[in-house]
Design an enzyme around this catalytic site. Sequence first.
Site, PDB file in Angstrom:
ATOM      1  N   LYS A   1       7.452 -21.285  75.466  1.00 19.09           N
ATOM      2  CA  LYS A   1       7.155 -20.906  74.075  1.00 19.09           C
ATOM      3  C   LYS A   1       7.261 -21.610  73.002  1.00 19.09           C
ATOM      4  O   LYS A   1       6.663 -20.967  71.810  1.00 19.09           O
ATOM      5  CB  LYS A   1       9.028 -20.250  73.654  1.00 19.09           C
ATOM      6  CG  LYS A   1       9.997 -19.319  75.014  1.00 19.09           C
ATOM      7  CD  LYS A   1      11.138 -19.154  74.018  1.00 19.09           C
ATOM      8  CE  LYS A   1      12.545 -19.960  74.406  1.00 19.09           C
ATOM      9  NZ  LYS A   1      12.052 -20.601  75.792  1.00 19.09           N
TER      10      LYS A   1
ATOM     11  N   ARG B   1      18.964 -14.450  70.950  1.00 21.42           N
ATOM     12  CA  ARG B   1      19.168 -15.249  72.165  1.00 21.42           C
ATOM     13  C   ARG B   1      20.241 -14.250  72.637  1.00 21.42           C
ATOM     14  O   ARG B   1      21.094 -14.547  73.443  1.00 21.42           O
ATOM     15  CB  ARG B   1      19.784 -16.776  71.521  1.00 21.42           C
ATOM     16  CG  ARG B   1      18.438 -17.759  72.373  1.00 21.42           C
ATOM     17  CD  ARG B   1      18.829 -18.592  72.697  1.00 21.42           C
ATOM     18  NE  ARG B   1      18.608 -19.912  73.352  1.00 21.42           N
ATOM     19  CZ  ARG B   1      17.804 -20.719  73.379  1.00 21.42           C
ATOM     20  NH1 ARG B   1      16.907 -20.820  71.641  1.00 21.42           N
ATOM     21  NH2 ARG B   1      17.553 -21.462  74.428  1.00 21.42           N
TER      22      ARG B   1
ATOM     23  N   ARG C   1       9.209 -31.798  80.768  1.00 19.07           N
ATOM     24  CA  ARG C   1       8.517 -31.848  79.427  1.00 19.07           C
ATOM     25  C   ARG C   1       9.118 -33.370  78.139  1.00 19.07           C
ATOM     26  O   ARG C   1      10.262 -34.185  78.434  1.00 19.07           O
ATOM     27  CB  ARG C   1       9.353 -30.749  78.677  1.00 19.07           C
ATOM     28  CG  ARG C   1       9.882 -30.694  77.104  1.00 19.07           C
ATOM     29  CD  ARG C   1      10.156 -29.467  77.098  1.00 19.07           C
ATOM     30  NE  ARG C   1      10.934 -29.356  76.704  1.00 19.07           N
ATOM     31  CZ  ARG C   1      11.698 -28.053  76.486  1.00 19.07           C
ATOM     32  NH1 ARG C   1      11.088 -26.746  76.125  1.00 19.07           N
ATOM     33  NH2 ARG C   1      13.284 -27.573  77.557  1.00 19.07           N
TER      34      ARG C   1
ATOM     35  N   ARG D   1      14.256 -34.892  75.779  1.00 16.97           N
ATOM     36  CA  ARG D   1      15.257 -34.516  74.870  1.00 16.97           C
ATOM     37  C   ARG D   1      16.243 -34.838  76.001  1.00 16.97           C
ATOM     38  O   ARG D   1      16.073 -34.289  77.330  1.00 16.97           O
ATOM     39  CB  ARG D   1      14.758 -32.714  75.084  1.00 16.97           C
ATOM     40  CG  ARG D   1      14.250 -32.419  73.477  1.00 16.97           C
ATOM     41  CD  ARG D   1      14.035 -31.010  73.889  1.00 16.97           C
ATOM     42  NE  ARG D   1      14.764 -30.034  73.835  1.00 16.97           N
ATOM     43  CZ  ARG D   1      14.322 -29.004  74.099  1.00 16.97           C
ATOM     44  NH1 ARG D   1      13.599 -28.105  73.820  1.00 16.97           N
ATOM     45  NH2 ARG D   1      15.759 -27.562  74.744  1.00 16.97           N
TER      46      ARG D   1
ATOM     47  N   ARG E   1      21.269 -24.480  81.266  1.00 15.12           N
ATOM     48  CA  ARG E   1      20.327 -23.656  80.662  1.00 15.12           C
ATOM     49  C   ARG E   1      19.946 -22.581  80.495  1.00 15.12           C
ATOM     50  O   ARG E   1      20.085 -21.086  80.120  1.00 15.12           O
ATOM     51  CB  ARG E   1      19.738 -24.641  79.417  1.00 15.12           C
ATOM     52  CG  ARG E   1      20.709 -25.172  78.753  1.00 15.12           C
ATOM     53  CD  ARG E   1      19.049 -26.534  78.176  1.00 15.12           C
ATOM     54  NE  ARG E   1      17.857 -25.871  77.381  1.00 15.12           N
ATOM     55  CZ  ARG E   1      16.534 -26.746  77.563  1.00 15.12           C
ATOM     56  NH1 ARG E   1      16.324 -27.811  77.930  1.00 15.12           N
ATOM     57  NH2 ARG E   1      15.688 -26.699  76.743  1.00 15.12           N
TER      58      ARG E   1
HETATM   59  P1  ADP Z   1      10.251 -23.574  76.412  1.00 12.04           P
HETATM   60  O1  ADP Z   1       9.920 -23.584  74.444  1.00 12.04           O
HETATM   61  O2  ADP Z   1      10.226 -22.529  76.807  1.00 12.04           O
HETATM   62  O3  ADP Z   1      11.211 -24.487  76.339  1.00 12.04           O
HETATM   63  P2  ADP Z   1       7.804 -24.955  76.167  1.00 12.04           P
HETATM   64  O4  ADP Z   1       6.746 -24.479  75.630  1.00 12.04           O
HETATM   65  O5  ADP Z   1       8.491 -26.568  75.660  1.00 12.04           O
HETATM   66  O6  ADP Z   1       9.285 -24.550  76.562  1.00 12.04           O
HETATM   67  O7  ADP Z   1       7.418 -25.642  77.966  1.00 12.04           O
HETATM   68  C1  ADP Z   1       7.944 -26.411  78.762  1.00 12.04           C
HETATM   69  C2  ADP Z   1       7.112 -27.488  79.481  1.00 12.04           C
HETATM   70  O8  ADP Z   1       6.216 -27.142  80.447  1.00 12.04           O
HETATM   71  C3  ADP Z   1       6.663 -28.472  78.362  1.00 12.04           C
HETATM   72  O9  ADP Z   1       6.565 -29.282  79.169  1.00 12.04           O
HETATM   73  C4  ADP Z   1       5.211 -28.270  78.481  1.00 12.04           C
HETATM   74  O10 ADP Z   1       3.765 -28.738  78.226  1.00 12.04           O
HETATM   75  C5  ADP Z   1       4.755 -27.014  79.608  1.00 12.04           C
HETATM   76  N1  ADP Z   1       4.272 -26.050  79.786  1.00 12.04           N
HETATM   77  C6  ADP Z   1       3.540 -25.450  78.762  1.00 12.04           C
HETATM   78  N2  ADP Z   1       3.954 -23.731  78.965  1.00 12.04           N
HETATM   79  C7  ADP Z   1       2.519 -24.406  80.427  1.00 12.04           C
HETATM   80  C8  ADP Z   1       2.158 -23.836  81.308  1.00 12.04           C
HETATM   81  N3  ADP Z   1       1.639 -22.947  81.411  1.00 12.04           N
HETATM   82  N4  ADP Z   1       2.047 -24.327  82.140  1.00 12.04           N
HETATM   83  C9  ADP Z   1       2.245 -25.581  83.236  1.00 12.04           C
HETATM   84  N5  ADP Z   1       2.686 -26.129  81.706  1.00 12.04           N
HETATM   85  C10 ADP Z   1       3.585 -25.922  80.890  1.00 12.04           C
HETATM   86  P1  AMP Z   2      15.200 -24.210  72.550  1.00  8.81           P
HETATM   87  O1  AMP Z   2      14.628 -25.734  71.485  1.00  8.81           O
HETATM   88  O2  AMP Z   2      14.967 -23.088  72.110  1.00  8.81           O
HETATM   89  O3  AMP Z   2      15.639 -24.879  73.535  1.00  8.81           O
HETATM   90  O4  AMP Z   2      17.193 -24.433  71.668  1.00  8.81           O
HETATM   91  C1  AMP Z   2      17.705 -26.058  72.429  1.00  8.81           C
HETATM   92  C2  AMP Z   2      19.243 -25.582  72.194  1.00  8.81           C
HETATM   93  O5  AMP Z   2      19.424 -25.485  70.902  1.00  8.81           O
HETATM   94  C3  AMP Z   2      19.202 -24.228  72.576  1.00  8.81           C
HETATM   95  O6  AMP Z   2      20.519 -24.399  73.991  1.00  8.81           O
HETATM   96  C4  AMP Z   2      20.828 -24.094  72.333  1.00  8.81           C
HETATM   97  O7  AMP Z   2      21.961 -25.184  72.290  1.00  8.81           O
HETATM   98  C5  AMP Z   2      20.541 -24.579  70.650  1.00  8.81           C
HETATM   99  N1  AMP Z   2      20.055 -23.158  70.153  1.00  8.81           N
HETATM  100  C6  AMP Z   2      18.274 -22.764  69.662  1.00  8.81           C
HETATM  101  N2  AMP Z   2      18.461 -21.674  69.192  1.00  8.81           N
HETATM  102  C7  AMP Z   2      19.636 -20.474  69.704  1.00  8.81           C
HETATM  103  C8  AMP Z   2      19.638 -19.343  69.488  1.00  8.81           C
HETATM  104  N3  AMP Z   2      19.518 -18.415  68.631  1.00  8.81           N
HETATM  105  N4  AMP Z   2      21.581 -19.222  69.532  1.00  8.81           N
HETATM  106  C9  AMP Z   2      22.663 -20.463  70.114  1.00  8.81           C
HETATM  107  N5  AMP Z   2      22.062 -21.475  70.293  1.00  8.81           N
HETATM  108  C10 AMP Z   2      20.686 -22.029  69.845  1.00  8.81           C
END
Ligand code: ADP
Ligand code: AMP
Length: 216
Positions: free
Chosen positions: A13, A88, A127, A160, A171
């Site tokens: 995302k 969410r 990540r 993270r 999660r």
């Molecule tokens: P989210 O915001 O949904 O938690 P991220 O955008 O942070 O996910 O992506 C999670 C991990 O996967 C990051 O380390 C990112 O660089 C990697 N990633 C994202 N999209 C892809 C993809 N299409 N193929 C491989 N790795 C990806």
């Molecule tokens: P994210 O960066 O989207 O992976 O979010 C990291 C963490 O923040 C999640 O695991 C939750 O603990 C909290 N969080 C982010 N967005 C929300 C949401 N819309 N509702 C509740 N918790 C959230």
Amino acid sequence: MRLVIMGPPGAGKGTQAAKIVEKYNVPHISTGDIFRQNLKKNTPLGLKAKEYMDKGLLVPDEVVVAIVKDRIMQEDCKDGFLLDGFPRTAPQANALDEVLEEMDARLDKVINIDVAKDVLIERAVGRRVCKNCGATYHVKYNPPGREGACDVCSGEIIQRDDDKKETVVKRIEVYLEQTQPLIQYYKDKGLLANINGQQEIEKVFDDITQSIGREI
Ligand code: ADP
Ligand code: AMP
């Protein structure tokens, strides 16, 4: 253009959101980023959110909803925004409907990034993020040009706290229980674009832009 990007933790995302906001020139509203920025500054909100984030749990609805309401009513969101990581839960989706109604506005599209569970764990555990600007990398799939330094701002690259394997597994569980049902909710409203997230980052982005272009 008012967009939501949803999907399980590690689906991509944040990675796609950065590209979407650049192309469509809308503010990026990531609730996770808002909590992390608050934590960096040790605000009461950041410290409260951390209690939940470190356990892989969701921050309570009333806390998140208040923040998002306040943010999307700001002037720069008048013509659109991209919500990333919100809603969410069903109460969050209902609250979003209400605030949009108050603004006499509607969502244009909900982009759902679909990725299998085993792939999610590998992505989230691998990540890495920039401590300074929050840019996202992956040790294997998207490493920075220079090891340990951010391509955007040269900041330090870190892992993270909530990307440890056991927290990621929790999660994903929480996602399946509380967030996944929203896919049907938005499908029923005719807003859903389902995107295959198990492709190269650029290909995922192409599919997203095509789905937006086709419908808007
Ligand atoms: P989210 O915001 O949904 O938690 P991220 O955008 O942070 O996910 O992506 C999670 C991990 O996967 C990051 O380390 C990112 O660089 C990697 N990633 C994202 N999209 C892809 C993809 N299409 N193929 C491989 N790795 C990806
Ligand atoms: P994210 O960066 O989207 O992976 O979010 C990291 C963490 O923040 C999640 O695991 C939750 O603990 C909290 N969080 C982010 N967005 C929300 C949401 N819309 N509702 C509740 N918790 C959230």
